[in-house]
Design an enzyme around this catalytic site. Sequence first.
Site, PDB file in Angstrom:
ATOM      1  N   TYR A 293      -5.116   1.284  -9.101  1.00 15.46           N
ATOM      2  CA  TYR A 293      -4.018   1.078  -8.156  1.00 15.46           C
ATOM      3  C   TYR A 293      -2.600   0.336  -8.845  1.00 15.46           C
ATOM      4  CZ  TYR A 293      -6.538   1.768  -3.768  1.00 15.46           C
ATOM      5  OH  TYR A 293      -6.999   2.282  -2.606  1.00 15.46           O
TER       6      TYR A 293
ATOM      7  N   HIS B   3      -2.322   7.304   1.389  1.00 10.91           N
ATOM      8  CA  HIS B   3      -1.812   6.098   2.279  1.00 10.91           C
ATOM      9  C   HIS B   3      -0.109   6.121   2.216  1.00 10.91           C
ATOM     10  CE1 HIS B   3      -5.355   3.667   2.803  1.00 10.91           C
ATOM     11  NE2 HIS B   3      -5.780   4.252   1.659  1.00 10.91           N
TER      12      HIS B   3
ATOM     13  N   ASN C 206      -9.234  -1.506   4.471  1.00  8.34           N
ATOM     14  CA  ASN C 206      -9.233  -0.588   5.373  1.00  8.34           C
ATOM     15  C   ASN C 206      -9.467  -1.105   6.860  1.00  8.34           C
ATOM     16  OD1 ASN C 206      -8.188   1.903   4.088  1.00  8.34           O
ATOM     17  ND2 ASN C 206     -10.288   2.126   3.363  1.00  8.34           N
TER      18      ASN C 206
END
Length: 488
Positions: A339, A56, A129
């Site tokens: 993350y 990303h 997404n």
Amino acid sequence: MSNHNQKLTTSWGAPVGDNQNSVTAGSRGPTLIQDVHLLEKLAHFNRERIPERVVHAKGAGAHGYFEVTNDLSKYTKADFLSEVGKRTPMFIRFSTVAGELGSADTVRDPRGFSVKFYTEEGNYDLVGNNTPVFFIRDAIKFPDFIHTQKRDPQTHLKNPTAVWDFWSLSPESLHQVTTLMSDRGIPATFRHMHGFGSHTFKWVNAEGEGVWVKYHFKTEQGVKNLDVNLAAKLAGENPDYHTQDLFNAIENGDFPAWKLCVQIMPLEDADTYRFDPFDVTKVWSQKDYPLIEVGRMVLNRNPENYFAEVEQATFSPGTLVPGIDVSPDKMLQGRLFAYHDAHRYRVGANHQMLPINRAKNEVNNYQRDGAMRFDNNGGGSVYYEPNSFGGPKETPENQQHSLPVTGVTGSVAYDHNDHYTQPGDLYRLLTEEERTRLVANIVDAMKPVEKEEIKLRQISHFYKADPEYGTRIAEGLGLKVPSQEVLS
């Protein structure tokens, strides 16, 4: 002067329910990786002594607000969803997955759809997404999957053989591959695509009752996609096409909006539903669990500085608030750690303090030091807990909702292994024109694959989803559908 009524919070401003005991499976454990407060404490501590996103990397962002349009407080006690008309400021980042920071916007790739809600009880991130499913369903496969999407270590080129080798050996990817290779694989703009939380989450109400939930952001601009030839032309002529479109739309007062809906499943249905509801390669039928409107998201302000706001924005599905919890989804469970950890590496241990990431409410905790600590670092206040000096304390009412767990430890797959019904259903939903484009996109993508064995293995997956689907791709590649022995 100490404030004896301060609540202990996470670094994203959410109250801590228990700071003395890890979340475990029963009194003896083992400890669960979903204890995001524990992971945050340990990982931050590891970095108290003192680059481009791995995935990303290329993206665009915007500020806006979320407004509640339907009261769902019977399902969740989340403060920002508590009453109709309530507005919460938010920030969104759209992105492509595989390319580097300078890559083209109009490639065939899923789009990241990450929303940060600045609620009065801390930040809440929904990191999704533009597709309702994903390629894999266990986080242990994620580094391998992303390696196939990146560059070959010898040639430094994209490697279609690696891509299709991995997919052909991971049949759970078929649903997402079908979506990606369809028209929706190249959105016309960031404004003209839906967004999805993809994972199953849990909502908990004020009475402590829970439900399973899936999020759907429905674009009010309508879904529009790019023709493959136009997309390729734009990739050369204006590789920042989507970034430019989003900025200009907002600058011109054409504020994009999405309607947020949820599907809600009673907790007990998870044990009997025909697909495992925690498997992120599957969707829940909207006939079984219809969409319920929650609110509306409007983007109405561009960033003033791309680096400060878009590049330094950090999102994690573990950035949770009271009333919203996680599920046993194996992909989600891994993301809860990965993350936050990526951000500690990329932006630093104190990334939550940056203006774009900082909670709007007061943040109180005992995290100290680390690179780029730019506030007063807790001053001279007490720096450990428990303490006798009136420091922030846990609030037991904000503990995670309990989840019964049973079983023997081991590396265990999901019980349900039907990887073909839903991709087949998706194929049969398409019009003849859409199917023709889907087949052409797949054939073009598979032609460079070096080993025929990989092509045949992948064709067998398409055939199991729908015989016509597999046959048309085989014909496009000049191959025969594998024999029945291979298919069985």
